[in-house]
Design a protein around this motif. Sequence first.
Motif, mmCIF file in Angstrom:
data_model
loop_
_atom_site.group_PDB
_atom_site.id
_atom_site.type_symbol
_atom_site.label_atom_id
_atom_site.label_comp_id
_atom_site.label_asym_id
_atom_site.label_seq_id
_atom_site.Cartn_x
_atom_site.Cartn_y
_atom_site.Cartn_z
ATOM 1 N N ARG A 138 0.831 -1.210 0.000
ATOM 2 C CA ARG A 138 0.000 0.000 0.000
ATOM 3 C C ARG A 138 0.864 1.259 0.000
ATOM 4 O O ARG A 138 0.481 2.290 -0.565
ATOM 5 C CB ARG A 138 -0.918 0.001 1.224
ATOM 6 C CG ARG A 138 -2.051 -1.021 1.149
ATOM 7 C CD ARG A 138 -3.072 -0.803 2.260
ATOM 8 N NE ARG A 138 -4.110 -1.834 2.202
ATOM 9 C CZ ARG A 138 -4.128 -2.922 2.967
ATOM 10 N NH1 ARG A 138 -3.156 -3.114 3.849
ATOM 11 N NH2 ARG A 138 -5.093 -3.813 2.854
ATOM 12 N N GLN A 139 2.028 1.175 0.625
ATOM 13 C CA GLN A 139 2.922 2.334 0.657
ATOM 14 C C GLN A 139 3.512 2.625 -0.716
ATOM 15 O O GLN A 139 4.009 3.723 -0.958
ATOM 16 C CB GLN A 139 4.049 2.089 1.663
ATOM 17 C CG GLN A 139 3.566 1.932 3.099
ATOM 18 C CD GLN A 139 4.687 1.569 4.057
ATOM 19 O OE1 GLN A 139 5.847 1.851 3.791
ATOM 20 N NE2 GLN A 139 4.337 0.946 5.174
ATOM 21 N N CYS A 140 3.447 1.633 -1.625
ATOM 22 C CA CYS A 140 3.992 1.806 -2.970
ATOM 23 C C CYS A 140 2.941 2.315 -3.954
ATOM 24 O O CYS A 140 3.269 2.634 -5.103
ATOM 25 C CB CYS A 140 4.557 0.481 -3.495
ATOM 26 S SG CYS A 140 5.866 -0.210 -2.478
ATOM 27 N N ALA A 141 1.683 2.381 -3.502
ATOM 28 C CA ALA A 141 0.604 2.775 -4.406
ATOM 29 C C ALA A 141 0.747 4.237 -4.819
ATOM 30 O O ALA A 141 1.118 5.098 -4.017
ATOM 31 C CB ALA A 141 -0.741 2.538 -3.737
ATOM 32 N N LEU A 142 0.447 4.523 -6.090
ATOM 33 C CA LEU A 142 0.510 5.882 -6.626
ATOM 34 C C LEU A 142 -0.890 6.443 -6.768
ATOM 35 O O LEU A 142 -1.857 5.713 -6.999
ATOM 36 C CB LEU A 142 1.209 5.878 -7.993
ATOM 37 C CG LEU A 142 2.637 5.323 -8.021
ATOM 38 C CD1 LEU A 142 3.156 5.303 -9.458
ATOM 39 C CD2 LEU A 142 3.565 6.151 -7.146
ATOM 40 N N ASP A 143 -1.009 7.744 -6.614
ATOM 41 C CA ASP A 143 -2.304 8.393 -6.826
ATOM 42 C C ASP A 143 -2.690 8.295 -8.296
ATOM 43 O O ASP A 143 -1.848 8.385 -9.195
ATOM 44 C CB ASP A 143 -2.228 9.870 -6.425
ATOM 45 C CG ASP A 143 -2.014 10.032 -4.924
ATOM 46 O OD1 ASP A 143 -2.462 9.133 -4.181
ATOM 47 O OD2 ASP A 143 -1.412 11.040 -4.521
ATOM 48 N N VAL A 144 -3.990 8.131 -8.541
ATOM 49 C CA VAL A 144 -4.486 8.062 -9.915
ATOM 50 C C VAL A 144 -4.506 9.478 -10.480
ATOM 51 O O VAL A 144 -5.137 10.370 -9.894
ATOM 52 C CB VAL A 144 -5.900 7.451 -9.963
ATOM 53 C CG1 VAL A 144 -6.412 7.429 -11.391
ATOM 54 C CG2 VAL A 144 -5.880 6.051 -9.368
ATOM 55 N N PRO A 145 -3.845 9.726 -11.586
ATOM 56 C CA PRO A 145 -3.793 11.092 -12.127
ATOM 57 C C PRO A 145 -5.129 11.517 -12.730
ATOM 58 O O PRO A 145 -5.951 10.688 -13.126
ATOM 59 C CB PRO A 145 -2.711 10.991 -13.210
ATOM 60 C CG PRO A 145 -2.754 9.555 -13.633
ATOM 61 C CD PRO A 145 -3.079 8.779 -12.398
ATOM 62 N N ILE A 146 -5.332 12.824 -12.783
ATOM 63 C CA ILE A 146 -6.533 13.360 -13.416
ATOM 64 C C ILE A 146 -6.438 13.132 -14.919
ATOM 65 O O ILE A 146 -5.414 13.400 -15.551
ATOM 66 C CB ILE A 146 -6.676 14.869 -13.125
ATOM 67 C CG1 ILE A 146 -6.798 15.084 -11.611
ATOM 68 C CG2 ILE A 146 -7.886 15.437 -13.847
ATOM 69 C CD1 ILE A 146 -8.038 14.438 -11.014
ATOM 70 N N LYS B 136 -15.023 13.595 -15.858
ATOM 71 C CA LYS B 136 -15.016 14.874 -15.152
ATOM 72 C C LYS B 136 -15.237 14.649 -13.659
ATOM 73 O O LYS B 136 -16.094 13.886 -13.264
ATOM 74 C CB LYS B 136 -16.107 15.790 -15.680
ATOM 75 C CG LYS B 136 -15.835 16.361 -17.061
ATOM 76 C CD LYS B 136 -16.900 17.353 -17.459
ATOM 77 C CE LYS B 136 -16.610 17.971 -18.826
ATOM 78 N NZ LYS B 136 -17.662 18.946 -19.219
ATOM 79 N N GLY B 137 -14.437 15.354 -12.895
ATOM 80 C CA GLY B 137 -14.632 15.307 -11.440
ATOM 81 C C GLY B 137 -14.542 13.926 -10.838
ATOM 82 O O GLY B 137 -15.193 13.630 -9.833
ATOM 83 N N GLY B 138 -13.732 13.042 -11.437
ATOM 84 C CA GLY B 138 -13.555 11.712 -10.870
ATOM 85 C C GLY B 138 -14.646 10.745 -11.243
ATOM 86 O O GLY B 138 -14.720 9.645 -10.714
#
Length: 303
Positions: A283-291, A298-300
């Motif tokens: 979990r510490q290696c997980a990256l945020d999903v880019p926009i 739109k808006g996720g």
Amino acid sequence: MKSFFEFRKSQGLSEDTLASNKLYLHRFLCYLNSNNVSRILDINNKHILGFINGLGIFSKSTIHCTLSSLRNFLRYLFDRQHLDYDLTYLVPKSSYKKDVRIPTTYTKEEIERLLMSVDRSSPKGKRDVAMILLAARLGLRASDICGLKFEHIHWETNTIQFIQKKTKEKIELPLLVELGNAIIDYLKYGRPVSDLPYVFLRAQQPYDRLEEPTLHSIVSFYLKRAGINNVDQKKHGPHALRHSLAGILLEQKTPLPVISEVLGHTNSESTKTYLSIDLDSLRQCALDVPIIQSLHYKGGELQ
């Protein structure tokens, strides 16, 4: 073929690998017999290709191992001048790669529930809990637990030392207090009287050495008795306890080389498989999903 197996044995192949080779080449021998081939010199291209074409009914792994065994046997025949031509070129190279599976593990709490489910008042229970502790606390393989001898236990140094059946490598592990007490309890009040050098014996006559499938059934029985969820959907033998120990050590941030030494791996590459079960570290290696710049997003939310 017998001389071929002796040759392979002299190369250091394990008994399990030799047994597999015998199975695969026995099928080839049966094929030759069905085609009235009784001499090595009568083997030709047609027989090799005919046998290979009939392997389609088997799994990819079985086909891969059969082709490898056949190739080695044909090369042996040519090298020993039993064949005038090297027929190994007829045996295709297999691109099969073993699927990497996530090891089955149980939590520390589930392991404790497993141990609590054993009735330690009976001779069989005294034996069973000692064997389960060897798998759960030290990560021993079933073959090494069943093959454990009195000479392997060094009470004066509180260690267990033996040559591993699978790797042929020597391993030395600490004889934990909990484990040592369980073994003593079994030897004094549970083990049948016998001159056999093995620590663990059958609970009923004949009092022979315990076999690996029996140990698998024992662990499976207590896992179910402990009421652990989804046991039938997971691996439920002693090897799962070995995997669980690796998982617990990873949770405690134990370095991979140390885990490799505990499990008796010949190199750390084998131990890296267990990184897939260390969810907290993953979990510490997980990256945020880019926009995503898109008219459809739109808006996720997908539009």
